[in-house]
Design an enzyme around this catalytic site. Structure first.
Site, PDB file in Angstrom:
ATOM      1  CG  HIS A 131      26.615 -73.931  -3.651  1.00 33.98           C
ATOM      2  ND1 HIS A 131      27.159 -73.100  -4.616  1.00 33.98           N
ATOM      3  CD2 HIS A 131      26.919 -75.200  -4.020  1.00 33.98           C
ATOM      4  CE1 HIS A 131      27.751 -73.847  -5.531  1.00 33.98           C
ATOM      5  NE2 HIS A 131      27.626 -75.133  -5.192  1.00 33.98           N
ATOM      6  CG  HIS A 187      33.723 -78.891  -1.511  1.00 31.68           C
ATOM      7  ND1 HIS A 187      33.222 -80.159  -1.736  1.00 31.68           N
ATOM      8  CD2 HIS A 187      33.519 -78.196  -2.664  1.00 31.68           C
ATOM      9  CE1 HIS A 187      32.749 -80.232  -2.968  1.00 31.68           C
ATOM     10  NE2 HIS A 187      32.911 -79.042  -3.558  1.00 31.68           N
TER      11      HIS A 187
END
EC number: 3.1.4.37
Length: 193
Positions: free
Chosen positions: A132, A39
């Site tokens: 990120h 994720h």
């Protein structure tokens, strides 16, 4: 860590399977690293009190995604890094895509920075938001030998989708309660577009 909004690749897609395999393989290198779903955390500290609030967040995400040109991918990897922070121990850094930044800022304005939201959210998205995909959560020091293995595994994984994840893979938003150990985190709601 509170309640977070995640943007995820759908299970069964190349992106999901490659990232999940990479996360699990890196977990084996450093004891005590928990497994978790691939994720990108859009925002944390969501102000949600009930299922209705969770639905509003997911509905807002769905509406935002509809404004993005078809085929445009919000996720483009730019680099990878090893850090000292537990939740960012090893990450794939992502480009600051203008649509991703807009989504993050809007979600922060609407559901995190309730008062004086616009100014704070603008500052946050410019100065603090570092998109990120985490590959490892851990507090341990990474040895040079382990770093070399990490580098090779990330390189090999990135070759599978040429640093360009498919916009069709990344299409799920999840509101996640991130309280307690990672293994106890709970998905409060999700939407796949």
């Amino acid at each position: 860590m509170s309640i977070a909004l995640w943007y995820c690749p759908a299970p069964g897609t190349l992106d999901y399977e490659v990232l999940k395999t990479l996360i699990n393989s890196l977990q084996l290198l450093v004891p005590g690293s928990p497994s978790f779903e691939p994720h990108l955390t859009v925002v944390t500290h969501l102000q949600v009190q009930n299922r209705g609030d969770v639905s509003k967040v997911l509905q807002s995400c769905s509406s935002c995604l509809k404004t993005i040109p078809k085929g445009h991918s919000l996720i483009k990897y730019s680099n990878w890094s090893i850090n000292k922070q537990y939740f960012k121990k090893i990450v794939l850094e992502c480009e600051k895509d203008k649509y991703l930044l807009s989504l993050a800022q809007l979600m922060r304005e609407l559901y995190v920075e309730i008062e004086d939201q616009k100014r704070r959210a603008e500052h946050w998205v410019i100065e603090e938001f570092q998109p990120h995909v985490s590959l490892m959560y851990n507090d341990s020091q990474i040895t040079k030998a382990t770093e070399m293995v990490v580098r090779q595994r990330i390189h090999d994984a990135m070759q599978l989708f040429s640093n360009n994840p498919s916009s069709k893979s990344w299409r799920t938003f999840k509101v996640v309660s991130c309280e307690g150990p990672v293994e106890e985190w709970q998905v409060l709601g999700s939407v796949t577009l």
